[in-house]
Design an enzyme around this catalytic site. Structure first.
Site, PDB file in Angstrom:
ATOM      1  N   GLU A  84     -10.366   4.930   7.742  1.00  0.00           N
ATOM      2  CA  GLU A  84      -9.074   5.676   8.418  1.00  0.00           C
ATOM      3  C   GLU A  84      -9.695   7.183   9.096  1.00  0.00           C
ATOM      4  OE1 GLU A  84      -6.521   7.113   5.078  1.00  0.00           O
ATOM      5  OE2 GLU A  84      -4.883   7.018   6.643  1.00  0.00           O
ATOM      6  N   GLN A 104      -9.917   9.523  -4.337  1.00  0.00           N
ATOM      7  CA  GLN A 104      -9.433  10.059  -3.192  1.00  0.00           C
ATOM      8  C   GLN A 104     -10.636  10.837  -2.579  1.00  0.00           C
ATOM      9  OE1 GLN A 104      -6.234  10.665  -1.078  1.00  0.00           O
ATOM     10  NE2 GLN A 104      -8.084  11.043  -0.168  1.00  0.00           N
ATOM     11  N   ASP A 157       2.651   3.267   2.824  1.00  0.00           N
ATOM     12  CA  ASP A 157       1.500   4.363   2.552  1.00  0.00           C
ATOM     13  C   ASP A 157       2.117   5.568   1.719  1.00  0.00           C
ATOM     14  OD1 ASP A 157      -1.242   5.011   2.240  1.00  0.00           O
ATOM     15  OD2 ASP A 157      -1.345   5.733   4.295  1.00  0.00           O
ATOM     16  N   HIS A 166       0.965  -1.229   0.034  1.00  0.00           N
ATOM     17  CA  HIS A 166       0.041   0.010   0.110  1.00  0.00           C
ATOM     18  C   HIS A 166       0.784   1.163  -0.098  1.00  0.00           C
ATOM     19  CE1 HIS A 166      -3.858   1.953   1.442  1.00  0.00           C
ATOM     20  NE2 HIS A 166      -2.867   3.049   1.506  1.00  0.00           N
ATOM     21  N   HIS A 206      -9.939   2.041   0.935  1.00  0.00           N
ATOM     22  CA  HIS A 206      -9.184   2.694   2.223  1.00  0.00           C
ATOM     23  C   HIS A 206     -10.485   2.817   3.211  1.00  0.00           C
ATOM     24  CE1 HIS A 206      -5.855   4.171  -0.107  1.00  0.00           C
ATOM     25  NE2 HIS A 206      -5.752   4.816   1.010  1.00  0.00           N
ATOM     26  N   HIS A 242       1.175   5.203  -2.172  1.00  0.00           N
ATOM     27  CA  HIS A 242       0.401   6.314  -3.231  1.00  0.00           C
ATOM     28  C   HIS A 242       1.498   6.897  -3.868  1.00  0.00           C
ATOM     29  CE1 HIS A 242      -3.613   6.575  -1.094  1.00  0.00           C
ATOM     30  NE2 HIS A 242      -2.872   6.010  -0.168  1.00  0.00           N
ATOM     31  N   TRP A 247       0.273  13.804   3.465  1.00  0.00           N
ATOM     32  CA  TRP A 247      -0.148  13.221   4.625  1.00  0.00           C
ATOM     33  C   TRP A 247       0.963  12.987   5.702  1.00  0.00           C
ATOM     34  CZ3 TRP A 247      -1.742  12.422  -0.184  1.00  0.00           C
ATOM     35  CH2 TRP A 247      -3.283  12.605  -0.628  1.00  0.00           C
TER      36      TRP A 247
HETATM   37  N1  17E Z   1      -4.962   9.312   1.118  1.00  0.00           N
HETATM   38  C1  17E Z   1      -5.920   8.818   2.119  1.00  0.00           C
HETATM   39  O1  17E Z   1      -7.081   8.899   2.066  1.00  0.00           O
HETATM   40  N2  17E Z   1      -5.127   8.486   3.277  1.00  0.00           N
HETATM   41  C2  17E Z   1      -3.773   8.228   3.334  1.00  0.00           C
HETATM   42  N3  17E Z   1      -3.227   7.751   4.222  1.00  0.00           N
HETATM   43  C3  17E Z   1      -2.910   8.706   1.938  1.00  0.00           C
HETATM   44  C4  17E Z   1      -3.727   9.243   1.055  1.00  0.00           C
HETATM   45  C5  17E Z   1      -1.562   8.719   2.006  1.00  0.00           C
HETATM   46 FE   FE2 Z   2      -3.351   4.949   1.874  1.00  0.00          FE
END
Ligand code: 17E
Ligand code: FE2
Length: 412
Positions: free
Chosen positions: A210, A149, A306, A54, A207, A56, A312
Site C-alpha cells: 500500500e 499496524q 477500509d 476489509h 496489507h 478497520h 486515514w
Molecule cells: N492501516 C493501514 O495500514 N492502511 C489503511 N488504509 C488503514 C489502516 C485504513
Molecule cells: Fe486496511
C-alpha cells in the site's frame, strides 16, 4: 415465507423464493400454496447480501482525534493512530465498532472482515472486538484479522503479540510488509504471518504494497508462499496499490504467479484514490491496483470500504455501491458487460475471499440471506447507487426501508 416477483441476476422473468426454517427451500417461477407469509418484491432485484471484506472497526469514528490528517498520506494516518491508540478502552472500541456495524447493516452488509491492530501490548481493541463479534452475530458474521499496524519485526514484541492475538481468537493473520523497516524484514514478516496461520489453521490477509513505490514487491512473496503451501483462497492480499506503478513486463510475470497461486485481491477504491499519489506532482498516479486486468485474468477481486472517519480517511458511508462506483470509474470498467458483472465485486467475490461460500447465495439448502434492492437490474442499481429495501437474514427481516418520496412538477 414466500417472496414473489423477484428479479434474479442472469435469469429472465420473475421468480418466487420459498424460505422455511431460515433456509432457502425452492426457487421457481411458480410455487404452489404458501399464501400467508408473502413478500412482494415488485419486480425488484434480489441478490445475496453485500460483503464488506476489509474494514478497520477498531479505528472507526476517530478522525480528528487528536488531529485531522492534513497530508492525506498513509504515514500521517499511522502516526495519528499511534497517538489515538494510547487512549482506547474496551468500551470506547465497542461503542464505535457497533455504530459502524449498525451502519453496515443499514447498507445490506451481512458478512464483514475487520482488521484489528495488534501492535498494542494490551491488545485492547482485539479483546473488545471479540466481544462485539459475539454480540452482533444475529446480524452479521464478523471475522477478525490480527493486524500488526506498526510491523511484526519493526515493533517491539510484534511477532509475540501477533501470536497472542491468534490464541485469543483472531480468525485471520495479517502483516504489513511495505511498512517494515527493511525489505528483508518485509519478506520475513510475510513468512511469519503465513507460518502462524498454518500453525493455527487460520486464514491470511496481508496489507500488501500500500505504497506508490514501484519496487514494493511483497505481493510476489505472499503469492509464492501461498503457492508453495497450496493455500489458494485461504490467502488474501489487500490494497496492492504499488501494482499501479509496476512496469508492464513485471506485472505480466506477476499475474501468472497470481493465477497459479489463486489467492484473493482486496481493493479499497475510495481509500486508495485518497491516500495514494500524495507524493506526486503532475501527472498524479491513481494508485489503485489493476482491478480490471485482474478480473480479466480470472483472479478473484473483492472491493472494500477500509475506513469510516478514521485517521486515514475522513468520510465513509460503507455503501458498497459507492465503492463499486469509484472502482469502475478509476479502473475504467465501463463496458456494458463489465458494469453488469462488477456487482460480483461487492457480493460473491467477497464471500469467496472470506471463505463463506458454503453459506452464501440464493440456492436451496443455504441460509436464507438476501437483499431486495430498489433496482430493476445490476445496471440500474449501479447507476443509481440504489438503496436496500429489505435485508433478510436466516429468513428474518432485519431491515425494511421505504425510499424517500419526492413530489415534483412534470416537464411537458
Ligand atoms: N492501516 C493501514 O495500514 N492502511 C489503511 N488504509 C488503514 C489502516 C485504513
Ligand atoms: Fe486496511
Amino acid at each position: 415465507m414466500l417472496i414473489k416477483n423477484a428479479k434474479l441476476r442472469g435469469k429472465q422473468g420473475l421468480w418466487q423464493i420459498l424460505i422455511q426454517n431460515g433456509s432457502f427451500v425452492e426457487i421457481a417461477e411458480q410455487i404452489a400454496g404458501n399464501e400467508e407469509d408473502v413478500l412482494d418484491a415488485g419486480g425488484k432485484l434480489v441478490i445475496p447480501p453485500y460483503v464488506e471484506p476489509h474494514i478497520h472497526l477498531d479505528c472507526v469514528f476517530t478522525a480528528g482525534e487528536p488531529r485531522w490528517n492534513e497530508s492525506g498520506t498513509l504515514f500521517e494516518g499511522i502516526e495519528l493512530w499511534a497517538e489515538r491508540k494510547k487512549m482506547i478502552t474496551i468500551d470506547d472500541v465497542k461503542k464505535r465498532a457497533k455504530k459502524a456495524i449498525q451502519l453496515q447493516i443499514s447498507q445490506g452488509i451481512q458478512f464483514v472482515r475487520s482488521h484489528v491492530d495488534t501492535t498494542d501490548p494490551e491488545l485492547t481493541a482485539l479483546k473488545a472486538l471479540l466481544e462485539v463479534k459475539k454480540e452482533v452475530q444475529e446480524f452479521v458474521d464478523l471475522q477478525l484479522v490480527a493486524f500488526p499496524q506498526e510491523g511484526i519485526l519493526s515493533f517491539p514484541r510484534g511477532s509475540e503479540l501477533l501470536e497472542q492475538a491468534v490464541k485469543l481468537g483472531a480468525d485471520v493473520v495479517g502483516a504489513i510488509p511495505h511498512y517494515e523497516f527493511t525489505r528483508e524484514y518485509g519478506v520475513e514478516s510475510v513468512k511469519i504471518a503465513v507460518a502462524l496461520a498454518e500453525k493455527y489453521g487460520k486464514l491470511v490477509d496481508i496489507h500488501c504494497d500500500e505504497i506508490d513505490d514501484p519496487s514494493s514487491r511483497f505481493l510476489e512473496t505472499v503469492a509464492a508462499e501461498a503457492q508453495r503451501l497450496g493455500l489458494k483462497e485461504r490467502v488474501s492480499a489487500s490494497h496492492t496499490t504499488a501494482m499501479h506503478s509496476y512496469n508492464n513486463p513485471y506485472a505480466h510475470k506477476l499475474f501468472r504467479l497470481l493465477q497459479l497461486a489463486a489467492i484473493n485481491i482486496i481493493s479499497c477504491p475510495t481509500e486508495n484514490i485518497h491516500l495514494q499519489g500524495r507524493f506526486d506532482t503532475f501527472p498524479k498516479r491513481r494508485g489503485m491496483t489493476r482491478v480490471k486486468e485482474l478480473v480479466q485474468s480470472n483472479i478473484n477481486v473483492a472491493i472494500a470500504q477500509d475506513s469510516i472517519m478514521d485517521p486515514w480517511y475522513p468520510l465513509g458511508t460503507n455503501h458498497p455501491l459507492r465503492e463499486l462506483d469509484m472502482c469502475i470509474h478509476v479502473c475504467q470498467m465501463m463496458g456494458y458487460g463489465e458494469i453488469i458483472r462488477s456487482l460480483d465485486l461487492v457480493t460473491e467475490n467477497g464471500a469467496k475471499a472470506l471463505r463463506v461460500e458454503h453459506e452464501y447465495g440464493i440456492e436451496p439448502g443455504k441460509p436464507a440471506n438476501l437483499l431486495i434492492l430498489d433496482a430493476e437490474d445490476e445496471f440500474d442499481a449501479i447507476r443509481n447507487l440504489s438503496c436496500v429495501l429489505y435485508s433478510i437474514r436466516k429468513g428474518k427481516v432485519i431491515l425494511k426501508r421505504i425510499p424517500a418520496q419526492t413530489d415534483m412538477q412534470r416537464i411537458s
